[in-house]
Design an enzyme around this catalytic site. Structure first.
Site, mmCIF file in Angstrom:
data_model
loop_
_atom_site.group_PDB
_atom_site.id
_atom_site.type_symbol
_atom_site.label_atom_id
_atom_site.label_comp_id
_atom_site.label_asym_id
_atom_site.label_seq_id
_atom_site.Cartn_x
_atom_site.Cartn_y
_atom_site.Cartn_z
ATOM 1 C CG HIS A 142 -37.961 -49.353 -26.675
ATOM 2 N ND1 HIS A 142 -37.758 -50.539 -26.023
ATOM 3 C CD2 HIS A 142 -39.060 -48.782 -26.083
ATOM 4 C CE1 HIS A 142 -38.678 -50.688 -25.079
ATOM 5 N NE2 HIS A 142 -39.472 -49.636 -25.097
ATOM 6 C CG ASP A 179 -39.339 -47.897 -19.751
ATOM 7 O OD1 ASP A 179 -40.086 -48.810 -20.155
ATOM 8 O OD2 ASP A 179 -39.490 -46.709 -20.072
#
Length: 369
Positions: A142, A179
């Protein structure tokens, strides 16, 4: 050559401070009596422990690495972000972005986490090891060039890719992110480039909300080299296999990478507190086995996985073990004690068919079907 396992105990010493799930303690939020912040060390420590007690650890090549340098970080991150992160870390901790708290010394630990990934990427590419699993923490997928986000403090995989290119020259690298949350950081790092194919399979509109749509395909030279595969909540095991068949594998075949890196978040599992995808350990075994075989066909077997999310302490180890067993070509005596009930809880056939139809439509729109 054996599968390599990259690990450093210091990565588990990174702290996220006093939180409940993802929110800081205070006001009406009572301090936790047990586990605090979702991104704690225990899921990773339990995975490492299961690898050892299963007997698989004896067959792996255990490796450590040096931290990445400031210059290596700056190939991806802005100097202003790194200065802010370092200053907060030295001062006792803080938050340098969105949902990414950290404590004293986390700058150095994040550099070590990225260093483990960097070393594994180099070792796999140069065939010093067969393939690899990196138990990296803090995670990275991220993290943006100019800000941390979603527990991620440095962009581990992009830093490692650019370090390899600095060492070995131009390369075509594919990042497959399974993910459960959108790999927005990796996407941002390579969005306008055609030498890196970024693929993200994630629960639709989970985190970051409103990001990860199918229309986001890249920009400029990078047009067509970013592939988002948003999946409906509750999709389960078969949905991941369908996404692999219809989108991931055709995209990898068309791109023909020199190296495949898996962003191995294990939070699509049915027990995870931060998502609702109903996957189980055999889902990850199938994904890892198929991608390992595809790497053998496309890029001489050059594949590795870098650990990302996964927050169910009792279940992440079984999912991670399945991935590492697949890469190593071994099966331990360990049986997933939850697999029976999770198999029985899979979504009904009509929902799976509906999800597959969505994936087929996306494949056509992306020119892959």
């Amino acid at each position: 050559m054996p599968t390599a396992f990259y690990f450093d105990e210091l990565c588990l010493w990174h702290t996220t401070g006093e939180h409940v799930i993802i929110a800081p303690v205070g006001g009406y939020l009572q301090p936790p009596s047990g586990a605090g912040h979702a991104e704690g060390p225990e899921t990773k420590r339990r995975l490492k422990n299961l690898v050892e007690v299963s007997g698989l650890g004896a067959a792996l090549d255990w490796r450590r690495a040096a931290p990445v340098s400031r210059a290596e970080m700056e190939r991806i991150h802005t100097a202003a972000y790194l200065d802010k992160f370092k200053a907060l870390s030295d001062a006792g901790g803080g938050n340098a972005g969105h949902y990414s708290p950290f404590g004293r010394g986390s700058f150095e630990i994040a550099a070590l986490s990225a260093g483990l990934v960097k070393q594994a990427v180099s070792d796999v590419f140069h065939r010093r090891v067969d393939n690899a699993y990196v138990l990296s923490r803090p995670p990275g997928h991220h993290c943006l060039p100019d800000a941390s986000m979603g527990f991620c403090l440095l962009a581990n995989i992009p830093i490692a890719i650019e370090a390899l290119r600095a060492e070995a020259g131009p390369l075509r690298v594919a990042v497959v992110d399974w993910d459960v949350h959108h790999g927005n950081g990796t996407e941002a790092c390579f969005y306008d480039r055609d030498d890196t194919l970024t693929i993200s399979l994630h629960q639709e509109n989970c985190f970051p909300p409103t990001q990860g749509g199918t229309a986001d395909r890249g920009r400029g030279k990078g047009e067509g080299f970013n592939l988002n595969i948003p999946l409906l909540p509750g999709g389960g095991h078969q949905t991941y296999l369908d996404a692999l068949d219809l989108l991931v594998e055709p995209a990898l075949r068309a791109f023909r990478p020199d190296l495949i890196i898996v962003a191995s978040g294990l939070d699509a599992n049915a027990f995870d507190p931060l998502a609702r995808m109903q996957a189980h350990s055999e889902t990850f075994r199938h994904l890892a086995t198929r991608l390992h075989a595809l790497a053998g066909e496309l890029c001489g077997g050059r594949i590795l996985a870098a650990h990302e999310g996964g927050y169910a302490e009792g279940y992440v180890p079984f999912c991670g073990l399945a991935v590492i067993e697949s890469f190593a070509g071994q099966r331990t005596p360990v049986e997933d004690p939850f697999l029976g009930i999770l198999t029985e809880q899979q979504p009904p056939a009509d929902f799976i068919a509906f999800q597959r139809a969505r994936l087929e439509r996306q494949a056509r729109e992306a020119g892959l079907g």
